[in-house]
Design a protein around this motif. Structure first.
Motif, PDB file in Angstrom:
ATOM      1  N   LEU A 284       0.849  -1.187   0.000  1.00 30.87           N
ATOM      2  CA  LEU A 284       0.000   0.000   0.000  1.00 30.87           C
ATOM      3  C   LEU A 284       0.885   1.237   0.000  1.00 30.87           C
ATOM      4  O   LEU A 284       1.992   1.208   0.547  1.00 30.87           O
ATOM      5  N   PHE A 285       0.389   2.313  -0.568  1.00 30.94           N
ATOM      6  CA  PHE A 285       1.228   3.493  -0.776  1.00 30.94           C
ATOM      7  C   PHE A 285       0.450   4.768  -0.468  1.00 30.94           C
ATOM      8  O   PHE A 285      -0.742   4.873  -0.752  1.00 30.94           O
ATOM      9  N   MET A 286       1.168   5.743   0.085  1.00 32.00           N
ATOM     10  CA  MET A 286       0.606   7.070   0.314  1.00 32.00           C
ATOM     11  C   MET A 286       1.695   8.111   0.078  1.00 32.00           C
ATOM     12  O   MET A 286       2.808   7.975   0.597  1.00 32.00           O
ATOM     13  N   GLY A 287       1.402   9.124  -0.728  1.00 31.46           N
ATOM     14  CA  GLY A 287       2.413  10.149  -0.931  1.00 31.46           C
ATOM     15  C   GLY A 287       2.264  11.003  -2.167  1.00 31.46           C
ATOM     16  O   GLY A 287       2.946  12.017  -2.308  1.00 31.46           O
ATOM     17  N   VAL A 288       1.372  10.610  -3.094  1.00 36.41           N
ATOM     18  CA  VAL A 288       1.178  11.415  -4.302  1.00 36.41           C
ATOM     19  C   VAL A 288       0.122  12.487  -4.075  1.00 36.41           C
ATOM     20  O   VAL A 288       0.306  13.651  -4.431  1.00 36.41           O
ATOM     21  N   MET A 289      -0.991  12.106  -3.484  1.00 34.88           N
ATOM     22  CA  MET A 289      -2.073  13.066  -3.266  1.00 34.88           C
ATOM     23  C   MET A 289      -1.604  14.245  -2.421  1.00 34.88           C
ATOM     24  O   MET A 289      -2.043  15.382  -2.620  1.00 34.88           O
ATOM     25  N   LEU A 290      -0.702  13.983  -1.486  1.00 39.70           N
ATOM     26  CA  LEU A 290      -0.155  15.042  -0.638  1.00 39.70           C
ATOM     27  C   LEU A 290       1.291  15.356  -1.012  1.00 39.70           C
ATOM     28  O   LEU A 290       2.057  15.853  -0.183  1.00 39.70           O
ATOM     29  N   SER A 291       1.654  15.075  -2.251  1.00 37.75           N
ATOM     30  CA  SER A 291       3.025  15.316  -2.691  1.00 37.75           C
ATOM     31  C   SER A 291       3.422  16.769  -2.452  1.00 37.75           C
ATOM     32  O   SER A 291       2.728  17.699  -2.862  1.00 37.75           O
ATOM     33  N   GLY A 292       4.532  16.940  -1.751  1.00 36.22           N
ATOM     34  CA  GLY A 292       4.984  18.287  -1.404  1.00 36.22           C
ATOM     35  C   GLY A 292       4.403  18.804  -0.120  1.00 36.22           C
ATOM     36  O   GLY A 292       4.855  19.817   0.413  1.00 36.22           O
ATOM     37  N   HIS A 293       3.385  18.102   0.407  1.00 41.21           N
ATOM     38  CA  HIS A 293       2.695  18.561   1.612  1.00 41.21           C
ATOM     39  C   HIS A 293       2.431  17.409   2.580  1.00 41.21           C
ATOM     40  O   HIS A 293       1.380  17.336   3.205  1.00 41.21           O
ATOM     41  N   MET A 294       3.417  16.530   2.697  1.00 45.81           N
ATOM     42  CA  MET A 294       3.290  15.437   3.663  1.00 45.81           C
ATOM     43  C   MET A 294       3.675  15.969   5.044  1.00 45.81           C
ATOM     44  O   MET A 294       4.662  15.553   5.654  1.00 45.81           O
ATOM     45  N   PHE A 295       2.863  16.892   5.511  1.00 42.52           N
ATOM     46  CA  PHE A 295       3.088  17.523   6.812  1.00 42.52           C
ATOM     47  C   PHE A 295       2.480  16.649   7.907  1.00 42.52           C
ATOM     48  O   PHE A 295       1.582  15.831   7.656  1.00 42.52           O
ATOM     49  N   TYR A 296       2.942  16.842   9.116  1.00 40.39           N
ATOM     50  CA  TYR A 296       2.530  15.999  10.241  1.00 40.39           C
ATOM     51  C   TYR A 296       1.015  15.960  10.400  1.00 40.39           C
ATOM     52  O   TYR A 296       0.413  14.884  10.516  1.00 40.39           O
ATOM     53  N   GLU A 297       0.370  17.114  10.385  1.00 38.41           N
ATOM     54  CA  GLU A 297      -1.074  17.166  10.608  1.00 38.41           C
ATOM     55  C   GLU A 297      -1.833  16.433   9.498  1.00 38.41           C
ATOM     56  O   GLU A 297      -2.834  15.751   9.760  1.00 38.41           O
ATOM     57  N   ASN A 298      -1.376  16.590   8.266  1.00 36.22           N
ATOM     58  CA  ASN A 298      -2.034  15.923   7.145  1.00 36.22           C
ATOM     59  C   ASN A 298      -1.892  14.408   7.238  1.00 36.22           C
ATOM     60  O   ASN A 298      -2.854  13.658   7.023  1.00 36.22           O
ATOM     61  N   VAL A 299      -0.679  13.958   7.543  1.00 35.72           N
ATOM     62  CA  VAL A 299      -0.435  12.517   7.649  1.00 35.72           C
ATOM     63  C   VAL A 299      -1.259  11.918   8.785  1.00 35.72           C
ATOM     64  O   VAL A 299      -1.902  10.869   8.620  1.00 35.72           O
ATOM     65  N   MET A 300      -1.263  12.583   9.919  1.00 36.89           N
ATOM     66  CA  MET A 300      -1.995  12.066  11.073  1.00 36.89           C
ATOM     67  C   MET A 300      -3.501  12.028  10.812  1.00 36.89           C
ATOM     68  O   MET A 300      -4.204  11.147  11.330  1.00 36.89           O
ATOM     69  N   ALA A 301      -4.004  12.953  10.001  1.00 43.11           N
ATOM     70  CA  ALA A 301      -5.428  12.961   9.669  1.00 43.11           C
ATOM     71  C   ALA A 301      -5.803  11.755   8.811  1.00 43.11           C
ATOM     72  O   ALA A 301      -6.939  11.253   8.881  1.00 43.11           O
ATOM     73  N   CYS A 302      -4.841  11.267   8.011  1.00 40.79           N
ATOM     74  CA  CYS A 302      -5.125  10.165   7.089  1.00 40.79           C
ATOM     75  C   CYS A 302      -4.838   8.787   7.662  1.00 40.79           C
ATOM     76  O   CYS A 302      -5.449   7.801   7.244  1.00 40.79           O
ATOM     77  N   LEU A 303      -3.914   8.702   8.612  1.00 41.65           N
ATOM     78  CA  LEU A 303      -3.447   7.395   9.085  1.00 41.65           C
ATOM     79  C   LEU A 303      -4.558   6.485   9.631  1.00 41.65           C
ATOM     80  O   LEU A 303      -4.545   5.273   9.354  1.00 41.65           O
ATOM     81  N   PRO A 304      -5.535   7.007  10.384  1.00 40.61           N
ATOM     82  CA  PRO A 304      -6.587   6.090  10.869  1.00 40.61           C
ATOM     83  C   PRO A 304      -7.360   5.429   9.736  1.00 40.61           C
ATOM     84  O   PRO A 304      -7.686   4.234   9.815  1.00 40.61           O
ATOM     85  N   TYR A 305      -7.651   6.190   8.683  1.00 36.64           N
ATOM     86  CA  TYR A 305      -8.399   5.646   7.551  1.00 36.64           C
ATOM     87  C   TYR A 305      -7.518   4.704   6.726  1.00 36.64           C
ATOM     88  O   TYR A 305      -8.010   3.704   6.189  1.00 36.64           O
ATOM     89  N   LEU A 306      -6.231   5.003   6.647  1.00 34.58           N
ATOM     90  CA  LEU A 306      -5.300   4.107   5.967  1.00 34.58           C
ATOM     91  C   LEU A 306      -5.192   2.794   6.729  1.00 34.58           C
ATOM     92  O   LEU A 306      -5.123   1.712   6.132  1.00 34.58           O
ATOM     93  N   GLY A 307      -5.218   2.879   8.048  1.00 35.58           N
ATOM     94  CA  GLY A 307      -5.211   1.677   8.875  1.00 35.58           C
ATOM     95  C   GLY A 307      -6.444   0.821   8.628  1.00 35.58           C
ATOM     96  O   GLY A 307      -6.359  -0.417   8.610  1.00 35.58           O
ATOM     97  N   ASP A 308      -7.572   1.458   8.421  1.00 26.91           N
ATOM     98  CA  ASP A 308      -8.804   0.719   8.115  1.00 26.91           C
ATOM     99  C   ASP A 308      -8.663  -0.037   6.799  1.00 26.91           C
ATOM    100  O   ASP A 308      -9.127  -1.178   6.675  1.00 26.91           O
ATOM    101  N   VAL A 309      -8.051   0.604   5.804  1.00 24.64           N
ATOM    102  CA  VAL A 309      -7.849  -0.040   4.505  1.00 24.64           C
ATOM    103  C   VAL A 309      -6.948  -1.254   4.651  1.00 24.64           C
ATOM    104  O   VAL A 309      -7.211  -2.319   4.081  1.00 24.64           O
ATOM    105  N   LEU A 310      -5.867  -1.103   5.408  1.00 26.46           N
ATOM    106  CA  LEU A 310      -4.961  -2.226   5.643  1.00 26.46           C
ATOM    107  C   LEU A 310      -5.706  -3.396   6.279  1.00 26.46           C
ATOM    108  O   LEU A 310      -5.541  -4.553   5.873  1.00 26.46           O
ATOM    109  N   ALA A 311      -6.532  -3.084   7.262  1.00 25.73           N
ATOM    110  CA  ALA A 311      -7.297  -4.133   7.947  1.00 25.73           C
ATOM    111  C   ALA A 311      -8.275  -4.816   6.998  1.00 25.73           C
ATOM    112  O   ALA A 311      -8.405  -6.044   6.992  1.00 25.73           O
ATOM    113  N   ASP A 312      -8.961  -4.015   6.178  1.00 26.77           N
ATOM    114  CA  ASP A 312      -9.940  -4.559   5.242  1.00 26.77           C
ATOM    115  C   ASP A 312      -9.288  -5.482   4.213  1.00 26.77           C
ATOM    116  O   ASP A 312      -9.871  -6.490   3.799  1.00 26.77           O
ATOM    117  N   LYS A 313      -8.083  -5.102   3.783  1.00 24.21           N
ATOM    118  CA  LYS A 313      -7.373  -5.875   2.769  1.00 24.21           C
ATOM    119  C   LYS A 313      -6.567  -7.026   3.375  1.00 24.21           C
ATOM    120  O   LYS A 313      -5.989  -7.839   2.648  1.00 24.21           O
TER     121      LYS A 313
END
Length: 296
Positions: free
Chosen positions: A214-243
């Protein structure tokens, strides 16, 4: 396992020190190295004591600097001998019969040279491969890469397929502040190209033992700031669990180019704007904060 990854290591010495500082003081555990950089060897010497602790990846580059194969890559360069072929142009060429063959031949020759330049630094004798600005996903480039891998019988453990799970960002809508329209377009294009390459070469890649994650980094390319990453991580964790998966690569660019002499050496206008941006330091701070979280 979460891979906290930084691209562009080895481009310049000071810029590379900024990247590796994110290992010593942050969450960084993977780097992609610039095959055609004249500083690559010296930069790798700087990390020889920790190299085995990092996931090291060959960062195929057709954007910045000069090709290793010189005039043999003439279709990919300008009059000064620097790489100068746009993503869109190569994408269009991928679907033009005959012409694509001339480009594919030069790409394959340069890919072979770039992999050879990276070979001494690959851990366990196995290649991990990705591409600067994800050029490796362009069909003619990926086809050339697969030809080289088949002919050279390289051991490859990982190839980055930069497929964003768009649902993560929909769920995080309102919490993420820096999604740019151009990055939405890039994500959609790369998702389509990734699917094409997996569809065409999936069986061969599995036979070679090549994995993706799984990959994350294009949608926020140039803006992988702490707050943005932390906002996405719970939902990314859900995807990992589902898959039923456990591995994900988070891509950062913490290596700012700040030395005036190095800035003058940048040959790509897009790289100049990206690598000299203050956002590089913000992404470095994100990796350091994430590292603090992991140590708690």
């Amino acid at each position: 396992m979460t891979e906290y990854h930084a691209d562009d290591y080895g481009l310049f010495p000071e810029q590379s020190r900024h990247i590796i500082d994110c290992y010593h003081t942050g969450a960084l555990n993977g780097i992609s190295i610039m095959p055609n950089s004249p500083y690559l060897s010296a930069c790798m010497d700087e990390i020889k004591d920790i190299k085995d602790k990092l996931l090291i990846t060959a960062h195929l580059n057709f954007v910045e600097g000069k090709p290793i194969t010189g005039s043999n890559a003439s279709r990919l360069t300008n009059a000064a001998g620097n790489f100068d072929i746009g993503f869109l142009k190569l994408l269009i060429i991928s679907y033009i019969p005959v012409i694509r063959l001339f480009y594919k031949k030069q790409l394959a020759t340069e890919i072979k040279a770039q992999l050879k330049a990276c070979e001494p630094y690959m851990n366990n004798g196995e290649f991990r491969i990705d591409g600067h600005v994800h050029y490796h996903m362009i069909p003619v480039v990926f086809d050339a890469l697969m030809d080289v891998l088949g002919a050279e019988d390289y051991k490859v453990s990982y190839i980055r397929f930069p497929k964003e799970v768009l649902g993560v960002y929909l769920k995080a809508f309102g919490k993420v502040k820096d999604i740019k329209p151009i990055n939405v377009v890039k994500s959609l294009i790369l998702n389509v190209l990734s699917a094409r390459n997996e569809r065409k070469y999936g069986e061969e890649l599995r036979r070679m033992g090549v994995k993706s994650k799984l990959f994350m980094g294009v949608m926020l390319s140039g803006h992988m700031f702490y707050e943005n990453v932390m906002a996405c991580l719970p939902y990314l964790g859900d995807v990992l669990a589902d898959k039923g998966e456990s591995e994900v690569e988070l891509l950062f660019h913490p290596g700012d180019v700040s030395v005036p002499e190095d800035i003058k050496c940048l040959t790509s206008k897009d790289d100049y704007e990206f690598l000299t941006s203050a956002n590089r330091e913000k992404e470095a701070k994100a990796l350091k904060k994430l590292g603090s979280n992991l140590k708690r």
